[in-house]
Design an enzyme around this catalytic site. Structure first.
Site, PDB file in Angstrom:
ATOM      1  N   CYS A   1     -11.718  -0.841  10.009  1.00 29.17           N
ATOM      2  CA  CYS A   1     -11.606   0.111   8.892  1.00 29.17           C
ATOM      3  C   CYS A   1     -12.948   0.754   8.527  1.00 29.17           C
ATOM      4  CB  CYS A   1     -11.023  -0.579   7.674  1.00 29.17           C
ATOM      5  SG  CYS A   1      -9.436  -1.339   7.997  1.00 29.17           S
TER       6      CYS A   1
ATOM      7  N   HIS B   1     -12.712   3.434   1.245  1.00 28.70           N
ATOM      8  CA  HIS B   1     -11.634   3.098   2.182  1.00 28.70           C
ATOM      9  C   HIS B   1     -10.401   2.711   1.369  1.00 28.70           C
ATOM     10  CE1 HIS B   1      -9.125   1.279   5.081  1.00 28.70           C
ATOM     11  NE2 HIS B   1      -9.438   0.032   4.788  1.00 28.70           N
TER      12      HIS B   1
ATOM     13  N   ASN C   1      -2.633   2.056   4.132  1.00 28.83           N
ATOM     14  CA  ASN C   1      -3.933   1.769   4.729  1.00 28.83           C
ATOM     15  C   ASN C   1      -3.920   2.266   6.179  1.00 28.83           C
ATOM     16  OD1 ASN C   1      -6.140   0.592   5.989  1.00 28.83           O
ATOM     17  ND2 ASN C   1      -5.889  -1.400   5.008  1.00 28.83           N
TER      18      ASN C   1
HETATM   19  O1  UT7 Z   1      -8.274  -2.486   5.439  1.00 30.79           O
HETATM   20  C1  UT7 Z   1      -9.265  -3.427   5.165  1.00 30.79           C
HETATM   21  C2  UT7 Z   1      -8.805  -4.808   5.138  1.00 30.79           C
HETATM   22  N1  UT7 Z   1      -7.632  -5.068   4.319  1.00 30.79           N
HETATM   23  C3  UT7 Z   1      -7.682  -5.237   2.986  1.00 30.79           C
HETATM   24  O2  UT7 Z   1      -8.656  -5.012   2.330  1.00 30.79           O
HETATM   25  C4  UT7 Z   1      -6.441  -5.816   2.348  1.00 30.79           C
HETATM   26  C5  UT7 Z   1      -6.817  -6.755   1.226  1.00 30.79           C
HETATM   27  N2  UT7 Z   1      -5.708  -7.530   0.716  1.00 30.79           N
HETATM   28  C6  UT7 Z   1      -4.693  -7.015  -0.018  1.00 30.79           C
HETATM   29  O3  UT7 Z   1      -4.616  -5.816  -0.205  1.00 30.79           O
HETATM   30  C7  UT7 Z   1      -3.736  -7.971  -0.681  1.00 30.79           C
HETATM   31  O4  UT7 Z   1      -4.191  -9.297  -0.476  1.00 30.79           O
HETATM   32  C8  UT7 Z   1      -2.268  -7.862  -0.151  1.00 30.79           C
HETATM   33  C9  UT7 Z   1      -1.641  -6.576  -0.673  1.00 30.79           C
HETATM   34  C10 UT7 Z   1      -2.244  -7.876   1.355  1.00 30.79           C
HETATM   35  C11 UT7 Z   1      -1.442  -9.020  -0.682  1.00 30.79           C
HETATM   36  O5  UT7 Z   1      -1.506  -9.056  -2.105  1.00 30.79           O
HETATM   37  P1  UT7 Z   1      -1.841 -10.418  -2.863  1.00 30.79           P
HETATM   38  O6  UT7 Z   1      -1.805 -10.102  -4.303  1.00 30.79           O
HETATM   39  O7  UT7 Z   1      -3.109 -10.968  -2.300  1.00 30.79           O
HETATM   40  O8  UT7 Z   1      -0.568 -11.299  -2.504  1.00 30.79           O
HETATM   41  P2  UT7 Z   1      -0.499 -12.723  -1.795  1.00 30.79           P
HETATM   42  O9  UT7 Z   1      -0.698 -12.580  -0.326  1.00 30.79           O
HETATM   43  O10 UT7 Z   1      -1.376 -13.700  -2.548  1.00 30.79           O
HETATM   44  O11 UT7 Z   1       0.993 -13.118  -2.095  1.00 30.79           O
HETATM   45  C12 UT7 Z   1       1.477 -13.357  -3.429  1.00 30.79           C
HETATM   46  C13 UT7 Z   1       2.957 -13.620  -3.357  1.00 30.79           C
HETATM   47  C14 UT7 Z   1       3.344 -14.659  -2.311  1.00 30.79           C
HETATM   48  O12 UT7 Z   1       4.478 -15.358  -2.818  1.00 30.79           O
HETATM   49  P3  UT7 Z   1       4.317 -16.807  -3.489  1.00 30.79           P
HETATM   50  O13 UT7 Z   1       3.703 -17.672  -2.447  1.00 30.79           O
HETATM   51  O14 UT7 Z   1       3.424 -16.606  -4.685  1.00 30.79           O
HETATM   52  O15 UT7 Z   1       5.706 -17.163  -3.841  1.00 30.79           O
HETATM   53  C15 UT7 Z   1       3.768 -13.848  -1.129  1.00 30.79           C
HETATM   54  O16 UT7 Z   1       4.684 -14.521  -0.295  1.00 30.79           O
HETATM   55  O17 UT7 Z   1       3.626 -12.421  -2.973  1.00 30.79           O
HETATM   56  C16 UT7 Z   1       4.440 -12.668  -1.805  1.00 30.79           C
HETATM   57  N3  UT7 Z   1       4.446 -11.467  -0.996  1.00 30.79           N
HETATM   58  C17 UT7 Z   1       5.347 -10.486  -1.168  1.00 30.79           C
HETATM   59  N4  UT7 Z   1       6.372 -10.356  -2.006  1.00 30.79           N
HETATM   60  C18 UT7 Z   1       7.109  -9.237  -1.923  1.00 30.79           C
HETATM   61  C19 UT7 Z   1       3.587 -11.107  -0.005  1.00 30.79           C
HETATM   62  N5  UT7 Z   1       3.930  -9.909   0.493  1.00 30.79           N
HETATM   63  C20 UT7 Z   1       5.018  -9.504  -0.216  1.00 30.79           C
HETATM   64  C21 UT7 Z   1       5.821  -8.355  -0.166  1.00 30.79           C
HETATM   65  N6  UT7 Z   1       6.849  -8.250  -1.040  1.00 30.79           N
HETATM   66  N7  UT7 Z   1       5.582  -7.341   0.706  1.00 30.79           N
END
Ligand code: UT7
Length: 316
Positions: A114, A242, A272
């Site tokens: 990225c 980004h 993204n």
């Molecule tokens: O491009 C450069 C590199 N990339 C980035 O900079 C991305 C950085 N990271 C992010 O943008 C975020 O971490 C994400 C958007 C990928 C994820 O968001 P988060 O707030 O960190 O969520 P999480 O992975 O901690 O998941 C929280 C909860 C989990 O459920 P439990 O375990 O709390 O029950 C996940 O299973 O949300 C759940 N979850 C979803 N729920 C509905 C994860 N993805 C989804 C989804 N829909 N698509």
């Protein structure tokens, strides 16, 4: 040392629009979750019959027209990508052929995930300093839908396809963009295997860990660029980040008290798009007249590698 400035911009956006409701038909997710956690409402994916080469060439052609520069004036073409249509020929070689760039144009692809577009801008500044022709094409292009793991709801909702391009001009009268680039080699939290036998070459990302890295990397890059250029936040006309997650941008904006008219988010429209995300923002800002001749833009990127970078880029 010669510096570069942006002369023209362009983009190539795939025609297929994939909404959050479409994503909810593939994995267990919702429009509400995706919008609040990421800021994305839809993304563009290549439609049947479209290629990332098409988008890359379109972006480059529009950037040339916008700059009023002809292909024979281009000394180098660098495409930041990790998803070119073919490994060989490179995306840049395909642009050379389609646009008829001179045969002695330096053309190659570069992968810094990225942060690729910033790595490419810095590389172009070095290349053009040694070139007889003073214009260069810097492109970011990705076909991330090709390497998306459609079974992983934590990543598949994030990514989009597209291409953005800028034409830069090099001159000894121009300031350097003072690119600050870095890397911490690790595949622990973000990788695309590629060459590993038997492993499908799909994006693997531990989002929360990458998020934590990103919220530290962004201010670090801003501070480094301001220190290297002797500028303050007030000296910057526009901040380009980004587009990985709207919340990462919001945190940076709050920390530096950046007024609303000085930054931009288009992640809602594109998701993204990795190396394409920064030039897609720059091209939209330019088209809308939010940046133009004389504008001083602080650009920040971060991503897989892990890589990060910043630069202060001006418009000619
Ligand atoms: O491009 C450069 C590199 N990339 C980035 O900079 C991305 C950085 N990271 C992010 O943008 C975020 O971490 C994400 C958007 C990928 C994820 O968001 P988060 O707030 O960190 O969520 P999480 O992975 O901690 O998941 C929280 C909860 C989990 O459920 P439990 O375990 O709390 O029950 C996940 O299973 O949300 C759940 N979850 C979803 N729920 C509905 C994860 N993805 C989804 C989804 N829909 N698509």
């Amino acid at each position: 040392m010669n510096g570069i400035k942006i002369r023209g911009t362009g983009r190539g956006v795939p025609s297929k629009v994939v909404t959050n409701a479409d994503m909810a038909k593939i994995v267990e997710t919702s429009d509400e979750w995706i919008t609040t956690r990421t800021g994305i409402s839809h993304r563009h994916h290549l439609a049947e019959g479209e290629t990332i080469t098409d988008m890359t060439v379109l972006a480059a052609r529009r950037a040339l027209e916008n700059a009023g520069v002809t292909p024979d004036q281009i000394g180098a073409c660098v495409v930041a990508t990790l998803t070119a249509d073919t490994q060989v020929p490179s995306a840049a070689c395909r642009v050379q052929r389609e646009l008829g760039l001179p045969h002695d144009t330096v053309c190659f692809d570069l992968n810094a995930a990225c942060t690729g577009f910033l790595y490419a801008l810095h590389t172009m500044e070095c290349l053009l300093g040694a070139s007889e022709r003073k214009f260069g094409l810097v492109i970011g292009a990705e076909n991330l839908s090709r390497i998306t793991n459609w079974a992983d709801r934590g990543t598949c909702i994030l990514f989009g396809d597209g291409a953005g391009a800028v034409v830069v001009e090099c001159s000894p009268a121009y300031e350097s963009i003072h690119a600050f680039l870095g890397c911490h080699g690790t595949d622990e939290m973000l990788r695309v295997p590629g060459v590993e036998k038997g492993v499908p070459s799909l994006v693997y990302m531990e989002g929360t860990k990458v998020f934590k890295f990103a919220v530290e990397a962004v201010p670090y890059c801003i501070d480094q660029v301001l220190a290297r250029t002797g500028k303050t936040v007030d000296d910057v006309d526009f901040f380009v980040f980004h587009q990985a997650n709207a919340r990462i941008i919001d945190l940076a904006v709050r920390k530096y008290r950046i007024p609303q008219e000085k930054y931009y988010k288009n992640i809602n429209e594109y998701g993204n798009t990795s190396a394409a995300s920064i030039p897609l923002v720059i091209s939209e800002l330019h088209e809308q007249g939010k940046v133009g001749p004389g504008s001083r833009v602080l650009v920040v990127g971060f991503g897989g590698g892990l890589t990060w970078g910043g630069a202060l880029v001006e418009f000619a």
